[in-house]
Design a protein around this motif. Structure first.
Motif, mmCIF file in Angstrom:
data_model
loop_
_atom_site.group_PDB
_atom_site.id
_atom_site.type_symbol
_atom_site.label_atom_id
_atom_site.label_comp_id
_atom_site.label_asym_id
_atom_site.label_seq_id
_atom_site.Cartn_x
_atom_site.Cartn_y
_atom_site.Cartn_z
ATOM 1 N N LEU A 87 -2.161 4.571 -0.811
ATOM 2 C CA LEU A 87 -3.458 4.265 -1.419
ATOM 3 C C LEU A 87 -4.072 5.519 -2.031
ATOM 4 O O LEU A 87 -4.562 5.494 -3.168
ATOM 5 N N ALA A 88 -4.054 6.619 -1.281
ATOM 6 C CA ALA A 88 -4.637 7.868 -1.785
ATOM 7 C C ALA A 88 -3.927 8.320 -3.059
ATOM 8 O O ALA A 88 -4.575 8.729 -4.032
ATOM 9 N N ALA A 89 -2.605 8.255 -3.064
ATOM 10 C CA ALA A 89 -1.849 8.678 -4.240
ATOM 11 C C ALA A 89 -2.141 7.776 -5.426
ATOM 12 O O ALA A 89 -2.260 8.241 -6.563
ATOM 13 N N GLN A 90 -2.272 6.464 -5.188
ATOM 14 C CA GLN A 90 -2.532 5.529 -6.279
ATOM 15 C C GLN A 90 -3.915 5.751 -6.885
ATOM 16 O O GLN A 90 -4.131 5.509 -8.074
ATOM 17 N N LEU A 91 -4.857 6.227 -6.075
ATOM 18 C CA LEU A 91 -6.213 6.477 -6.562
ATOM 19 C C LEU A 91 -6.358 7.858 -7.193
ATOM 20 O O LEU A 91 -7.443 8.207 -7.662
ATOM 21 N N GLY A 92 -5.309 8.656 -7.186
ATOM 22 C CA GLY A 92 -5.392 9.999 -7.742
ATOM 23 C C GLY A 92 -5.883 11.029 -6.750
ATOM 24 O O GLY A 92 -6.308 12.121 -7.137
ATOM 25 N N GLY A 93 -5.838 10.699 -5.465
ATOM 26 C CA GLY A 93 -6.258 11.623 -4.425
ATOM 27 C C GLY A 93 -5.083 12.103 -3.604
ATOM 28 O O GLY A 93 -3.966 12.254 -4.114
ATOM 29 N N GLY A 143 0.815 -1.196 0.000
ATOM 30 C CA GLY A 143 0.000 0.000 0.000
ATOM 31 C C GLY A 143 0.855 1.254 0.000
ATOM 32 O O GLY A 143 0.587 2.206 -0.726
ATOM 33 N N PHE A 144 1.898 1.270 0.831
ATOM 34 C CA PHE A 144 2.791 2.427 0.838
ATOM 35 C C PHE A 144 3.499 2.569 -0.500
ATOM 36 O O PHE A 144 3.663 3.676 -1.025
ATOM 37 N N ALA A 145 3.912 1.439 -1.084
ATOM 38 C CA ALA A 145 4.676 1.473 -2.328
ATOM 39 C C ALA A 145 3.795 1.616 -3.556
ATOM 40 O O ALA A 145 4.299 1.690 -4.667
ATOM 41 N N ARG A 146 2.470 1.660 -3.370
ATOM 42 C CA ARG A 146 1.515 1.780 -4.469
ATOM 43 C C ARG A 146 1.648 0.609 -5.427
ATOM 44 O O ARG A 146 1.615 0.782 -6.650
ATOM 45 N N ARG A 147 1.819 -0.600 -4.903
ATOM 46 C CA ARG A 147 1.998 -1.767 -5.760
ATOM 47 C C ARG A 147 0.859 -2.780 -5.615
ATOM 48 O O ARG A 147 0.885 -3.806 -6.253
ATOM 49 N N GLN A 148 -0.123 -2.515 -4.746
ATOM 50 C CA GLN A 148 -1.188 -3.478 -4.621
ATOM 51 C C GLN A 148 -2.149 -3.355 -5.794
ATOM 52 O O GLN A 148 -2.298 -2.294 -6.391
ATOM 53 N N THR A 149 -2.802 -4.450 -6.158
ATOM 54 C CA THR A 149 -3.773 -4.436 -7.236
ATOM 55 C C THR A 149 -5.098 -3.932 -6.695
ATOM 56 O O THR A 149 -5.662 -4.512 -5.773
ATOM 57 N N LEU A 150 -5.601 -2.826 -7.270
ATOM 58 C CA LEU A 150 -6.825 -2.214 -6.779
ATOM 59 C C LEU A 150 -8.005 -2.585 -7.670
ATOM 60 O O LEU A 150 -7.891 -2.569 -8.905
ATOM 61 N N GLN A 151 -9.131 -2.916 -7.032
ATOM 62 C CA GLN A 151 -10.386 -3.136 -7.741
ATOM 63 C C GLN A 151 -11.163 -1.819 -7.677
ATOM 64 O O GLN A 151 -12.056 -1.635 -6.859
ATOM 65 N N THR A 152 -10.792 -0.889 -8.549
ATOM 66 C CA THR A 152 -11.344 0.457 -8.477
ATOM 67 C C THR A 152 -12.766 0.495 -9.014
ATOM 68 O O THR A 152 -13.048 -0.062 -10.083
ATOM 69 N N GLN A 153 -13.650 1.174 -8.275
ATOM 70 C CA GLN A 153 -15.038 1.327 -8.683
ATOM 71 C C GLN A 153 -15.630 2.532 -7.977
ATOM 72 O O GLN A 153 -15.025 3.113 -7.079
ATOM 73 N N ALA A 154 -16.833 2.918 -8.428
ATOM 74 C CA ALA A 154 -17.543 3.993 -7.748
ATOM 75 C C ALA A 154 -18.150 3.444 -6.461
ATOM 76 O O ALA A 154 -18.758 2.374 -6.449
ATOM 77 N N ALA A 180 -20.588 9.809 -5.106
ATOM 78 C CA ALA A 180 -19.775 8.596 -5.036
ATOM 79 C C ALA A 180 -18.300 8.939 -5.159
ATOM 80 O O ALA A 180 -17.913 9.889 -5.845
ATOM 81 N N GLY A 181 -17.464 8.164 -4.479
ATOM 82 C CA GLY A 181 -16.020 8.325 -4.570
ATOM 83 C C GLY A 181 -15.403 7.171 -5.332
ATOM 84 O O GLY A 181 -15.933 6.047 -5.348
ATOM 85 N N LEU A 182 -14.274 7.434 -5.971
ATOM 86 C CA LEU A 182 -13.582 6.405 -6.736
ATOM 87 C C LEU A 182 -12.549 5.720 -5.849
ATOM 88 O O LEU A 182 -11.697 6.386 -5.252
ATOM 89 N N GLY A 183 -12.626 4.394 -5.746
ATOM 90 C CA GLY A 183 -11.661 3.689 -4.906
ATOM 91 C C GLY A 183 -11.906 2.198 -4.891
ATOM 92 O O GLY A 183 -12.777 1.668 -5.586
ATOM 93 N N ASP A 184 -11.129 1.517 -4.097
ATOM 94 C CA ASP A 184 -11.268 0.083 -3.857
ATOM 95 C C ASP A 184 -11.930 -0.063 -2.493
ATOM 96 O O ASP A 184 -11.350 0.323 -1.481
ATOM 97 N N PRO A 185 -13.153 -0.614 -2.419
ATOM 98 C CA PRO A 185 -13.860 -0.640 -1.132
ATOM 99 C C PRO A 185 -13.105 -1.386 -0.040
ATOM 100 O O PRO A 185 -13.083 -0.942 1.117
ATOM 101 N N ASN A 186 -12.462 -2.502 -0.382
ATOM 102 C CA ASN A 186 -11.748 -3.274 0.636
ATOM 103 C C ASN A 186 -10.542 -2.503 1.168
ATOM 104 O O ASN A 186 -10.325 -2.413 2.386
ATOM 105 N N GLN A 187 -9.749 -1.933 0.251
ATOM 106 C CA GLN A 187 -8.576 -1.179 0.679
ATOM 107 C C GLN A 187 -8.984 0.091 1.421
ATOM 108 O O GLN A 187 -8.314 0.517 2.372
ATOM 109 N N LEU A 188 -10.090 0.694 0.993
ATOM 110 C CA LEU A 188 -10.555 1.909 1.652
ATOM 111 C C LEU A 188 -11.028 1.615 3.073
ATOM 112 O O LEU A 188 -10.743 2.374 4.005
ATOM 113 N N GLU A 189 -11.742 0.517 3.260
ATOM 114 C CA GLU A 189 -12.162 0.133 4.613
ATOM 115 C C GLU A 189 -10.946 -0.098 5.504
ATOM 116 O O GLU A 189 -10.927 0.316 6.669
ATOM 117 N N LEU A 190 -9.930 -0.769 4.956
ATOM 118 C CA LEU A 190 -8.716 -1.027 5.734
ATOM 119 C C LEU A 190 -8.028 0.281 6.109
ATOM 120 O O LEU A 190 -7.543 0.452 7.236
#
Length: 512
Positions: free
Chosen positions: A340-346, A200-211, A245-255
Motif C-alpha cells: 500500500l505504501a509503495a502504491q501511494l508513493g510512500g 495489497g502486497f501486489a499493489r493491485r487493489q483499486t485505491l480511492q486516493t484523496q487528501a 493532510a496525507g495522500l491515501g485511501d482512507p479505508n485501506q489506510l485504516e486497515l
C-alpha cells in the motif's frame, strides 16, 4: 586390474581390454576410478569380444556397458586397420576432453577472479539483488493475484449473497442455524480480506486516493484500536498539532494501521504500551526510507513487546512469512502495508530489537485540499419503501448471475438475465423495458466497459452498475458506478438505490 587402475591414474589416452580379462576379476577398483573421474573426463575403452557388441548377440555386453561407460565393442577376429581406426578415434576424443579441461580451468580461473571482484562489492551487489528479488516477487504475485482474485471473488459472491439471504430469512427463527450461517459468513469475510491483503502486497487493489485529515483519522480509530488490542495494553494516540493532510485511501489506510496494531498486540501477550504518532518529515533526514524528494507524513506504531531478531526482521514483510501459530495469521499483514505504501508513493520501514519492542513507520506523501472524513453508517437493509425496479443483470458466470438475481428479487424487484453483452443488447433491441443495468466487468467477447459504452450510446437514460471481482479495471470503467465482489444483499440493493437515485427497498410480502 590394479596395474590398469594405476596406469589410468598416471594418465592414458584410452584402454584396450579383452572380454576375458573382465570375467574372473574384481572390477570394483576400476568402477571406483571411473566414478571419480573429474567433470571434464569420460575415459574411452575399447573392448575386444568374441561374439560382437550387439546386445542380441552378446548379453554380457550390457554388463560391460554398465561397467565401463564410454566403451566401443570390437569383435574378433578383426582387421588391423579397424583397430587402428578405433584407436585414433579414441585418442581424438580423449584429446578433446583434455582441451575441454584446459578451457574449464580457464573458466574456473575467470570465475575465481569474478568471485573476488564480487566480494569486493558485496554490499552493493546484495542491495541490488534484494531490490530485484522484491520487484520480481511483487510482479509475480501481482500477475497471479490479478487473475485469482477475479475467480475467487466470483466464487465468493454467490456464497456470501446466499448466506446473507438465508441469515435474514431464518436467522431469527432458528438460532442454531443462524449461528452456523453467521460463522460461514465470517469465514467468507475472512476469505475476502485474504484476497484484499494479497492485492495489497501486489499493489493491485483499486485505491480511492484523496487528501486525508490523518489526525482526525487516527483519533477516530482510537475506540476501534482499543477494542482490538484489549484492556491489558495501554493505548496512546498522539498526532502532532497542525499535521498536514496525507495522500491515501482512507479505508485501506485504516486497515493497514489496524493490521499494525494487531501485530503489536500479539507481540505483547502480557500487556504493554502501544503508541500511535504522526508527524511531518522531509526526506533529507530520512534517506533510509528511499523516498523521492518532498514532504511526508510519518505514521508510527510503536510497541513495547518482545521485538524481533535481525533474521525475523529481514523476512517480516515477505508474503506468507509469519511467526504466529497456524490458523492465527496469513503472513500478509505487513506485506499488505508495504504494498500500500509503495502504491501511494510512500514507504514502509520496520525497526526492532529483541526485548525492546518494534517500531513500524508508514510514510505518506503530504497532500493539499484536505477533505473531511465521511461518517460511517451502520450496515443493514435499505429502508422499506414502495416501488419496483426492472433490472437487466448481465454476467457470464451462471452461479454469480443466479445468486445475484435472487438477492435482488428477494427485495421485490424484477430481474431479466443475460449471459453476455451481445445477448443483453439483443434483449434491449427487442423492447425490454428496464430501469437499470447491472453488468459484470470481466466477460468474454464484450466486457462490461464495452457494454456500458454501447448502452450509453443507445439508451443514455438507463444507468449502468458494474460489478467486478477483477482488480485491474481500466479508466473506461472507473468513471462508472461499480461494486466489488463479493457483496451482500444489502450492498447490492444500496448500490441500486444510489444508481437510480430513488429510495427503494423491500416490497412488503412481495414474492417474485
Amino acid at each position: 586390474m590394479a596395474e590398469l587402475v594405476q596406469e589410468l591414474a598416471i594418465g592414458s589416452g584410452f584402454a584396450l581390454i579383452t572380454e576375458e580379462a573382465l570375467r574372473d576379476t574384481d572390477p570394483s577398483a576400476l568402477v571406483k576410478w571411473i566414478a571419480n573421474q573429474p567433470e571434464w573426463s569420460d575415459f574411452p575403452f575399447v573392448l575386444l569380444t568374441q561374439r560382437g557388441g550387439g546386445l542380441e548377440r552378446n548379453p554380457a555386453a550390457v554388463r560391460h556397458l554398465n561397467l565401463l561407460g564410454n566403451v566401443t565393442f570390437l569383435e574378433r577376429p578383426f582387421h588391423p586397420t579397424t583397430l587402428v581406426s578405433l584407436a585414433h578415434s579414441a585418442l581424438r576424443g580423449r584429446r578433446r576432453q583434455y582441451d575441454a579441461r584446459t578451457r574449464l580451468e580457464e573458466l574456473n580461473q575467470l570465475a575465481t577472479d569474478l568471485e573476488r571482484r564480487v566480494e569486493e562489492r558485496t554490499h552493493a551487489h546484495a542491495a541490488a539483488v534484494a531490490q530485484l528479488h522484491e520487484a520480481q516477487k511483487l510482479e509475480t504475485l501481482g500477475q497471479l493475484t490479478g487473475g485469482v482474485a477475479h475467480d475467487f471473488n466470483n466464487l465468493l459472491t454467490p456464497i456470501t449473497g446466499t448466506l446473507d439471504l438465508l441469515q435474514r430469512k431464518y436467522g431469527d427463527s432458528d438460532p442454531r442455524s443462524g449461528k452456523l450461517i453467521g460463522n460461514a459468513l465470517l469465514a467468507a469475510d475472512r476469505a475476502k480480506t485474504l484476497v484484499q491483503r494479497l492485492l495489497g502486497f501486489a499493489r493491485r487493489q483499486t485505491l480511492q486516493t484523496q487528501a486525508i485529515d490523518l489526525a482526525g483519522l487516527l483519533t477516530g480509530m482510537r475506540d476501534l484500536v482499543a477494542s482490538s488490542i484489549g484492556p491489558t495494553i495501554e493505548l496512546d494516540v498522539a498526532p502532532t498539532p497542525n499535521l498536514p493532510a496525507g495522500l491515501g485511501d482512507p479505508n485501506q489506510l485504516e486497515l493497514a494501521i489496524l493490521n499494525l496494531c494487531v501485530n503489536a498486540r500479539d507481540a505483547m501477550p502480557d500487556g504493554g504500551r502501544l503508541t500511535i504518532t504522526a508527524e511531518e518529515i522531509t526526506t533529507d533526514v530520512h534517506r533510509r526510507a528511499k523516498l523521492a524528494a518532498g514532504s511526508y507524513v510519518r505514521i508510527s506504531v510503536i510497541d513495547t513487546g518482545c521485538g524481533m531478531s535481525d533474521e525475523t526482521l529481514a523476512k517480516a514483510i515477505e508474503p506468507f512469512f509469519s511467526t504466529k501459530e497456524i490458523g492465527r495469521g496469513t503472513g500478509l499483514g505487513l506485506s499488505m502495508v508495504h504494498g500500500l505504501a509503495a502504491q501511494l508513493g510512500g514507504a514502509f520501514m520496520l525497526s526492532s530489537e529483541v526485548g525492546q519492542g518494534t517500531r513500524a513507520d508508514l510514510y505518506l506523501p503530504v497532500a493539499e485540499n484536505v477533505q473531511p472524513l465521511a461518517v460511517p453508517t451502520a450496515s443493514g437493509p435499505p429502508p422499506a419503501a414502495s416501488g419496483r425496479l426492472s433490472v437487466l443483470l448481465v454476467d457470464d458466470e451462471d452461479l454469480v448471475r443466479l445468486g445475484t438475481a435472487e438477492m435482488i428479487r428477494d427485495f421485490g424487484h424484477s430481474v431479466a438475465e443475460a449471459s453476455g453483452g451481445a445477448e443483453a443488447l439483443a434483449m434491449m433491441a427487442e423492447g425490454l423495458a428496464i430501469d437499470a443495468v447491472i453488468t459484470d466487468y470481466k466477460m468474454p467477447r464484450m466486457d462490461g466497459a464495452a457494454l456500458a459504452q454501447r448502452l450509453n450510446a443507445a439508451y443514455p437514460s438507463i444507468p449502468v452498475l458494474v460489478i467486478t471481482g477483477y482488480t485491474g479495471i481500466t479508466e473506461d470503467v472507473l468513471h462508472l458506478p461499480y461494486l466489488a465482489k463479493p457483496f451482500t444483499q444489502s450492498e447490492i440493493i444500496q448500490a441500486l438505490i444510489s444508481l437510480v437515485g430513488r429510495n427503494l427497498g423491500v416490497v412488503q410480502d412481495a414474492k417474485v
